[in-house]
Design a protein around this motif. Structure first.
Motif, PDB file in Angstrom:
ATOM      1  N   THR A  31       0.813  -1.281  -0.071  1.00 17.58           N
ATOM      2  CA  THR A  31       0.039  -0.052   0.089  1.00 17.58           C
ATOM      3  C   THR A  31       0.851   1.302   0.017  1.00 17.58           C
ATOM      4  O   THR A  31       0.660   2.149  -0.669  1.00 17.58           O
ATOM      5  CB  THR A  31      -0.991   0.167   1.175  1.00 17.58           C
ATOM      6  OG1 THR A  31      -1.954  -0.907   0.942  1.00 17.58           O
ATOM      7  CG2 THR A  31      -1.819   1.192   1.353  1.00 17.58           C
ATOM      8  N   LEU A  32       1.951   1.187   0.788  1.00 20.69           N
ATOM      9  CA  LEU A  32       2.839   2.302   0.896  1.00 20.69           C
ATOM     10  C   LEU A  32       3.582   2.634  -0.443  1.00 20.69           C
ATOM     11  O   LEU A  32       3.676   3.667  -0.802  1.00 20.69           O
ATOM     12  CB  LEU A  32       3.588   2.264   2.273  1.00 20.69           C
ATOM     13  CG  LEU A  32       4.717   3.327   2.192  1.00 20.69           C
ATOM     14  CD1 LEU A  32       4.071   4.964   2.552  1.00 20.69           C
ATOM     15  CD2 LEU A  32       5.748   3.227   3.493  1.00 20.69           C
ATOM     16  N   CYS A  33       4.063   1.549  -0.778  1.00 21.09           N
ATOM     17  CA  CYS A  33       4.565   1.659  -2.219  1.00 21.09           C
ATOM     18  C   CYS A  33       3.895   2.312  -3.245  1.00 21.09           C
ATOM     19  O   CYS A  33       4.207   3.275  -4.238  1.00 21.09           O
ATOM     20  CB  CYS A  33       5.209   0.350  -2.628  1.00 21.09           C
ATOM     21  SG  CYS A  33       6.478  -0.232  -1.627  1.00 21.09           S
ATOM     22  N   ARG A  34       2.629   1.717  -3.376  1.00 24.10           N
ATOM     23  CA  ARG A  34       1.646   2.238  -4.430  1.00 24.10           C
ATOM     24  C   ARG A  34       1.296   3.618  -4.091  1.00 24.10           C
ATOM     25  O   ARG A  34       1.341   4.516  -5.314  1.00 24.10           O
ATOM     26  CB  ARG A  34       0.420   1.460  -4.254  1.00 24.10           C
ATOM     27  CG  ARG A  34       0.511   0.062  -4.890  1.00 24.10           C
ATOM     28  CD  ARG A  34      -0.971  -0.760  -4.606  1.00 24.10           C
ATOM     29  NE  ARG A  34      -0.907  -2.023  -5.260  1.00 24.10           N
ATOM     30  CZ  ARG A  34      -0.963  -2.394  -6.581  1.00 24.10           C
ATOM     31  NH1 ARG A  34      -1.212  -1.390  -7.606  1.00 24.10           N
ATOM     32  NH2 ARG A  34      -0.880  -3.641  -7.224  1.00 24.10           N
ATOM     33  N   ILE A  35       1.163   4.116  -2.936  1.00 29.97           N
ATOM     34  CA  ILE A  35       1.026   5.556  -2.727  1.00 29.97           C
ATOM     35  C   ILE A  35       1.982   6.397  -3.123  1.00 29.97           C
ATOM     36  O   ILE A  35       1.903   7.448  -3.770  1.00 29.97           O
ATOM     37  CB  ILE A  35       0.564   5.693  -1.096  1.00 29.97           C
ATOM     38  CG1 ILE A  35      -0.835   5.088  -0.807  1.00 29.97           C
ATOM     39  CG2 ILE A  35       0.734   7.158  -0.863  1.00 29.97           C
ATOM     40  CD1 ILE A  35      -1.021   5.189   0.507  1.00 29.97           C
ATOM     41  N   GLU A  36       3.319   6.160  -2.824  1.00 29.58           N
ATOM     42  CA  GLU A  36       4.499   6.882  -3.048  1.00 29.58           C
ATOM     43  C   GLU A  36       4.659   6.750  -4.647  1.00 29.58           C
ATOM     44  O   GLU A  36       5.275   7.854  -5.163  1.00 29.58           O
ATOM     45  CB  GLU A  36       5.717   6.317  -2.349  1.00 29.58           C
ATOM     46  CG  GLU A  36       5.872   6.474  -0.973  1.00 29.58           C
ATOM     47  CD  GLU A  36       7.070   6.207  -0.215  1.00 29.58           C
ATOM     48  OE1 GLU A  36       6.999   6.571   0.791  1.00 29.58           O
ATOM     49  OE2 GLU A  36       7.969   5.495  -0.943  1.00 29.58           O
ATOM     50  N   ASN A  40      -1.681   4.692  -6.417  1.00 31.77           N
ATOM     51  CA  ASN A  40      -2.962   4.505  -5.552  1.00 31.77           C
ATOM     52  C   ASN A  40      -3.508   6.107  -5.490  1.00 31.77           C
ATOM     53  O   ASN A  40      -3.067   6.747  -4.440  1.00 31.77           O
ATOM     54  CB  ASN A  40      -2.872   3.755  -4.432  1.00 31.77           C
ATOM     55  CG  ASN A  40      -3.877   3.852  -3.449  1.00 31.77           C
ATOM     56  OD1 ASN A  40      -4.981   4.268  -3.777  1.00 31.77           O
ATOM     57  ND2 ASN A  40      -4.024   3.161  -2.300  1.00 31.77           N
ATOM     58  N   SER A  41      -4.383   6.496  -6.138  1.00 38.47           N
ATOM     59  CA  SER A  41      -4.564   7.932  -6.130  1.00 38.47           C
ATOM     60  C   SER A  41      -5.801   8.115  -5.146  1.00 38.47           C
ATOM     61  O   SER A  41      -6.274   9.409  -5.010  1.00 38.47           O
ATOM     62  CB  SER A  41      -4.961   8.414  -7.619  1.00 38.47           C
ATOM     63  OG  SER A  41      -6.194   7.808  -8.233  1.00 38.47           O
ATOM     64  N   ASN A  42      -6.284   6.999  -4.610  1.00 35.22           N
ATOM     65  CA  ASN A  42      -7.539   7.425  -3.633  1.00 35.22           C
ATOM     66  C   ASN A  42      -7.284   6.546  -2.436  1.00 35.22           C
ATOM     67  O   ASN A  42      -7.833   5.563  -2.263  1.00 35.22           O
ATOM     68  CB  ASN A  42      -8.812   6.812  -4.598  1.00 35.22           C
ATOM     69  CG  ASN A  42     -10.068   7.213  -3.820  1.00 35.22           C
ATOM     70  OD1 ASN A  42      -9.952   7.897  -2.844  1.00 35.22           O
ATOM     71  ND2 ASN A  42     -10.952   6.374  -3.929  1.00 35.22           N
ATOM     72  N   PRO A  43      -6.255   6.920  -1.615  1.00 37.13           N
ATOM     73  CA  PRO A  43      -5.986   6.002  -0.223  1.00 37.13           C
ATOM     74  C   PRO A  43      -7.436   6.148   0.655  1.00 37.13           C
ATOM     75  O   PRO A  43      -7.979   7.233   0.526  1.00 37.13           O
ATOM     76  CB  PRO A  43      -4.717   6.478   0.140  1.00 37.13           C
ATOM     77  CG  PRO A  43      -4.670   7.776  -0.304  1.00 37.13           C
ATOM     78  CD  PRO A  43      -5.483   8.010  -1.775  1.00 37.13           C
ATOM     79  N   THR A  44      -7.510   5.072   1.402  1.00 33.58           N
ATOM     80  CA  THR A  44      -8.744   5.347   2.476  1.00 33.58           C
ATOM     81  C   THR A  44      -8.152   6.163   3.428  1.00 33.58           C
ATOM     82  O   THR A  44      -7.210   6.534   3.527  1.00 33.58           O
ATOM     83  CB  THR A  44      -8.963   3.912   3.036  1.00 33.58           C
ATOM     84  OG1 THR A  44      -7.749   3.703   3.663  1.00 33.58           O
ATOM     85  CG2 THR A  44      -9.316   2.784   1.948  1.00 33.58           C
ATOM     86  N   LEU A  45      -9.376   6.942   4.058  1.00 29.10           N
ATOM     87  CA  LEU A  45      -9.227   7.687   5.119  1.00 29.10           C
ATOM     88  C   LEU A  45      -8.321   7.095   6.272  1.00 29.10           C
ATOM     89  O   LEU A  45      -7.332   7.640   6.886  1.00 29.10           O
ATOM     90  CB  LEU A  45     -10.318   8.082   5.903  1.00 29.10           C
ATOM     91  CG  LEU A  45     -10.562   9.129   6.714  1.00 29.10           C
ATOM     92  CD1 LEU A  45      -9.595  10.412   6.384  1.00 29.10           C
ATOM     93  CD2 LEU A  45     -11.759   9.677   7.112  1.00 29.10           C
ATOM     94  N   TYR A  46      -8.525   5.787   6.550  1.00 29.79           N
ATOM     95  CA  TYR A  46      -7.790   5.134   7.558  1.00 29.79           C
ATOM     96  C   TYR A  46      -6.193   5.414   7.365  1.00 29.79           C
ATOM     97  O   TYR A  46      -5.452   5.324   8.117  1.00 29.79           O
ATOM     98  CB  TYR A  46      -8.088   3.501   7.721  1.00 29.79           C
ATOM     99  CG  TYR A  46      -7.275   2.689   8.559  1.00 29.79           C
ATOM    100  CD1 TYR A  46      -7.175   2.777   9.815  1.00 29.79           C
ATOM    101  CD2 TYR A  46      -6.405   2.069   7.786  1.00 29.79           C
ATOM    102  CE1 TYR A  46      -6.243   2.094  10.609  1.00 29.79           C
ATOM    103  CE2 TYR A  46      -5.264   1.573   8.701  1.00 29.79           C
ATOM    104  CZ  TYR A  46      -5.252   1.397  10.209  1.00 29.79           C
ATOM    105  OH  TYR A  46      -4.466   0.896  10.795  1.00 29.79           O
ATOM    106  N   VAL A  47      -5.910   4.742   5.919  1.00 29.51           N
ATOM    107  CA  VAL A  47      -4.464   5.085   5.569  1.00 29.51           C
ATOM    108  C   VAL A  47      -3.849   6.295   5.478  1.00 29.51           C
ATOM    109  O   VAL A  47      -2.797   6.616   6.050  1.00 29.51           O
ATOM    110  CB  VAL A  47      -4.203   4.366   3.920  1.00 29.51           C
ATOM    111  CG1 VAL A  47      -3.116   4.746   3.606  1.00 29.51           C
ATOM    112  CG2 VAL A  47      -4.586   2.858   4.014  1.00 29.51           C
ATOM    113  N   ILE A  48      -4.722   7.231   5.264  1.00 24.60           N
ATOM    114  CA  ILE A  48      -4.353   8.775   5.295  1.00 24.60           C
ATOM    115  C   ILE A  48      -3.813   9.282   6.813  1.00 24.60           C
ATOM    116  O   ILE A  48      -2.902   9.673   7.067  1.00 24.60           O
ATOM    117  CB  ILE A  48      -5.425   9.668   4.743  1.00 24.60           C
ATOM    118  CG1 ILE A  48      -5.250   9.391   3.074  1.00 24.60           C
ATOM    119  CG2 ILE A  48      -5.058  11.115   4.901  1.00 24.60           C
ATOM    120  CD1 ILE A  48      -6.459  10.017   2.480  1.00 24.60           C
TER     121      ILE A  48
END
Length: 64
Positions: A31-36, A40-48
């Motif tokens: 998940t972190l790799c995809r965000i960076e 992943n242009s739409n992370p969940t609020l929990y992840v943010i």
């Protein structure tokens, strides 16, 4: 600067590896790799929230 770029910048500033940050935020390394990598242009609020807390940064500008 988008969310993924901000996470990467803060992680580098704190000298954390991706694995260390993922563990600290209690999210998967994938998940972190995809965000960076901006795959992943739409992370969940929990992840943010988890990343913000792990990076001690509640000032992410999410709407750039």
């Amino acid at each position: 600067m988008n969310f993924g770029e901000q996470v990467l910048k803060e992680r580098d500033r704190l000298k954390l590896t991706q694995s260390q940050l993922a563990t600290k935020a209690k999210i998967s390394l994938d998940t972190l790799c995809r965000i960076e990598q901006q795959r992943n242009s739409n992370p969940t609020l929990y992840v943010i929230q988890a990343l913000s807390k792990a990076l001690n940064n509640y000032k992410f500008n999410l709407w750039n």
